[in-house]
Design a protein around this motif. Structure first.
Motif, PDB file in Angstrom:
ATOM      1  N   HIS A 289      -1.019 109.197 -39.057  1.00  0.00           N
ATOM      2  CA  HIS A 289      -1.490 109.596 -40.391  1.00  0.00           C
ATOM      3  C   HIS A 289      -1.677 111.099 -40.577  1.00  0.00           C
ATOM      4  CE1 HIS A 289      -1.889 105.368 -40.541  1.00  0.00           C
ATOM      5  NE2 HIS A 289      -3.079 105.303 -39.973  1.00  0.00           N
ATOM      6  N   GLY A 290      -1.285 111.865 -39.606  1.00  0.00           N
ATOM      7  CA  GLY A 290      -1.302 113.323 -39.710  1.00  0.00           C
ATOM      8  C   GLY A 290      -0.483 113.876 -38.567  1.00  0.00           C
ATOM      9  N   ALA A 291       0.427 114.800 -38.856  1.00  0.00           N
ATOM     10  CA  ALA A 291       1.320 115.313 -37.818  1.00  0.00           C
ATOM     11  C   ALA A 291       0.724 116.483 -37.055  1.00  0.00           C
ATOM     12  CB  ALA A 291       2.659 115.720 -38.447  1.00  0.00           C
ATOM     13  N   THR A 292      -0.367 117.044 -37.561  1.00  0.00           N
ATOM     14  CA  THR A 292      -1.018 118.185 -36.914  1.00  0.00           C
ATOM     15  C   THR A 292      -2.517 117.902 -36.773  1.00  0.00           C
ATOM     16  OG1 THR A 292      -1.445 119.270 -39.037  1.00  0.00           O
ATOM     17  CG2 THR A 292       0.634 119.817 -37.911  1.00  0.00           C
ATOM     18  N   ASP A 293      -3.158 118.625 -35.859  1.00  0.00           N
ATOM     19  CA  ASP A 293      -4.600 118.468 -35.699  1.00  0.00           C
ATOM     20  C   ASP A 293      -5.346 118.847 -36.977  1.00  0.00           C
ATOM     21  OD1 ASP A 293      -4.704 117.522 -33.054  1.00  0.00           O
ATOM     22  OD2 ASP A 293      -4.537 119.540 -32.239  1.00  0.00           O
ATOM     23  N   GLU A 294      -4.860 119.845 -37.674  1.00  0.00           N
ATOM     24  CA  GLU A 294      -5.526 120.299 -38.902  1.00  0.00           C
ATOM     25  C   GLU A 294      -5.633 119.173 -39.917  1.00  0.00           C
ATOM     26  OE1 GLU A 294      -5.051 123.688 -42.417  1.00  0.00           O
ATOM     27  OE2 GLU A 294      -3.466 123.412 -40.914  1.00  0.00           O
ATOM     28  N   VAL A 295      -4.537 118.445 -40.105  1.00  0.00           N
ATOM     29  CA  VAL A 295      -4.534 117.347 -41.073  1.00  0.00           C
ATOM     30  C   VAL A 295      -5.271 116.141 -40.509  1.00  0.00           C
ATOM     31  CG1 VAL A 295      -3.069 115.690 -42.293  1.00  0.00           C
ATOM     32  CG2 VAL A 295      -2.449 118.119 -42.242  1.00  0.00           C
ATOM     33  N   ARG A 296      -5.014 115.825 -39.263  1.00  0.00           N
ATOM     34  CA  ARG A 296      -5.610 114.623 -38.667  1.00  0.00           C
ATOM     35  C   ARG A 296      -7.130 114.749 -38.568  1.00  0.00           C
ATOM     36  NH1 ARG A 296      -5.245 111.241 -33.742  1.00  0.00           N
ATOM     37  NH2 ARG A 296      -4.425 109.248 -34.473  1.00  0.00           N
ATOM     38  N   ASP A 297      -7.611 115.949 -38.296  1.00  0.00           N
ATOM     39  CA  ASP A 297      -9.063 116.160 -38.226  1.00  0.00           C
ATOM     40  C   ASP A 297      -9.765 115.834 -39.545  1.00  0.00           C
ATOM     41  OD1 ASP A 297      -9.149 116.902 -35.577  1.00  0.00           O
ATOM     42  OD2 ASP A 297      -9.164 119.067 -35.971  1.00  0.00           O
ATOM     43  N   LYS A 298      -9.065 116.031 -40.662  1.00  0.00           N
ATOM     44  CA  LYS A 298      -9.667 115.795 -41.978  1.00  0.00           C
ATOM     45  C   LYS A 298      -9.920 114.314 -42.247  1.00  0.00           C
ATOM     46  CE  LYS A 298      -7.424 119.739 -44.281  1.00  0.00           C
ATOM     47  NZ  LYS A 298      -6.431 120.099 -45.326  1.00  0.00           N
ATOM     48  N   ILE A 299      -9.087 113.460 -41.688  1.00  0.00           N
ATOM     49  CA  ILE A 299      -9.137 112.049 -42.076  1.00  0.00           C
ATOM     50  C   ILE A 299      -9.400 111.097 -40.915  1.00  0.00           C
ATOM     51  CG2 ILE A 299      -7.691 112.314 -44.122  1.00  0.00           C
ATOM     52  CD1 ILE A 299      -5.285 111.427 -42.516  1.00  0.00           C
ATOM     53  N   MET A 300      -9.304 111.573 -39.660  1.00  0.00           N
ATOM     54  CA  MET A 300      -9.464 110.693 -38.508  1.00  0.00           C
ATOM     55  C   MET A 300     -10.396 111.334 -37.479  1.00  0.00           C
ATOM     56  SD  MET A 300      -5.676 109.068 -38.063  1.00  0.00           S
ATOM     57  CE  MET A 300      -6.348 107.671 -37.147  1.00  0.00           C
ATOM     58  N   PRO A 301     -11.686 110.978 -37.500  1.00  0.00           N
ATOM     59  CA  PRO A 301     -12.644 111.573 -36.562  1.00  0.00           C
ATOM     60  C   PRO A 301     -12.266 111.406 -35.097  1.00  0.00           C
ATOM     61  CG  PRO A 301     -13.796 110.419 -38.316  1.00  0.00           C
ATOM     62  CD  PRO A 301     -12.350 110.099 -38.492  1.00  0.00           C
TER      63      PRO A 301
END
Length: 360
Positions: free
Chosen positions: A223-235
């Motif tokens: 659900h996110g290809a980078t840590d920046e995006v994934r951090d927003k939606i997946m703790p």
């Protein structure tokens, strides 16, 4: 509360029959009634002596689940809501033939199975965790969802995906006990290759499953290809970031032959820009993974929005043009609250078990 017979494996039932002074063939008879003939009561096990049936009924329940509600949709997707012994609810979704799901042929029925009541991992787009985590499901409650779905539908379930309510790998031991029942010749006898476990990225359990002898498939809720995006939606990404996750997936590939699946829910203005698609394509190429794109399924209480169909197709095309096997699942069941946990959330809110989630 009595233990459910649907939670006993062959050895456990054999021990029970031995303690009761019963001949060994009773084990096969009982298991056959439960998993092959799919009886709905112990009294229906007519080739057992009446005294044994009475004793089983005194000491055990047959099922760990009680059917509460079935929702059907125009495309024949069905969602089942089951009540548990403690008054909580869990749900399963029976998905009809869908060639876009993992690239399988179109003559299959897939059941999406839950592993927990609620979820502690708090993915920001998911209904399962809106009311927090309550408890793990027992093996009888996990395997029982499959048995109940087959009884209620009158159809054989061909595939299982453990991506309903909860994080399956947070309930690893009970999940694997249920899988033993599901795959055993004396149980539902469903081949391990027809089972897929989806995880949000619990690295130790990915490694543990990689070492398991059964050829169970693995899907990653990326659900996110980078840590920046994934951090927003997946703790979960704060504990096991993409670097650690992809290391574990490389280890999986070193031990298993089945291709990984990367699940990617497309959310407008969060993770659907084409740069994310290009980075995702690079990850998928390195992992030799398939990508399953799922437009966001609206959840009451959350403000997320699904992208336009054109944007979804453009995202998919970036992957395909990079040589990645990618499917865009215009999902079935959107009209029956098919996002994980929605039906359960409504029922438990109406009964006052949990408070209604507040937006924002």
């Amino acid at each position: 509360m009595q233990a459910a017979l649907t939670g006993l494996n062959h050895d456990q039932l054999a021990t029970l029959m031995d303690e009761w002074g019963q001949p060994k063939f009773r084990v096969t008879q009982v298991l056959d009634w439960i998993w092959k003939k799919k009886v709905t009561s112990i009294e229906e096990m007519t080739n057992l002596p009446a005294a044994l049936r009475d004793k089983l009924a005194e000491t055990h329940r047959l099922d760990a689940l009680e059917h509460s509600t079935t929702q059907g949709s125009a495309d024949t997707t069905r969602k089942f809501l089951f009540k548990l012994h403690d008054g909580r609810y869990v749900e399963s979704v029976l998905i009809p033939a869908n060639p876009a799901l993992y690239g399988e042929k179109s003559d299959r029925r897939t059941l999406c199975v839950s592993s927990q009541v609620g979820c502690a991992y708090g993915c920001k787009f998911c209904a399962s965790g809106l009311a927090g985590f309550s408890r793990n499901l027992e093996p009888s409650e996990i395997a029982g969802q499959v048995l109940m779905a087959e009884r209620l539908s009158g159809e054989r379930v061909d595939n299982l995906v453990f991506m309903g309510m909860g994080e399956p790998f947070a309930n690893f031991d009970r999940l694997m006990a249920a899988i033993e029942i599901i795959t055993a010749p004396w149980g539902l006898h469903l081949g391990a290759r027809h089972l897929t476990i989806s995880t949000s990225g619990l690295v130790p359990q990915i490694q543990k499953l990689a070492e398991h002898p059964q050829q169970i498939r693995l899907a990653i809720s990326l659900h996110g290809a980078t840590d920046e995006v994934r951090d927003k939606i997946m703790p979960v990404n704060r504990k096991w970031n993409t670097e650690k996750l992809f290391e574990a997936l490389n280890y999986w590939n070193s031990r298993k032959k089945q291709h990984l699946t990367l699940e990617y829910i497309l959310i407008e203005d969060i993770n659907d820009d084409l740069e994310q698609a290009r980075i995702l394509a690079s990850h998928a190429q390195k992992l030799k993974a398939k990508v399953n794109l799922i437009p966001y399924n609206t959840v009451d209480g959350l403000d997320w929005v699904r992208p336009s169909e054109d944007q979804c197709r453009a995202f998919r095309d970036v992957l395909k043009n990079a040589g990645v096997s990618a499917t865009l699942r215009l999902e079935k069941g959107h009209d029956i609250d098919a996002a994980c946990g929605q039906l359960r959330l409504k029922q438990e809110t109406e009964e006052g078990i949990i408070e209604a989630p507040v937006k924002g």
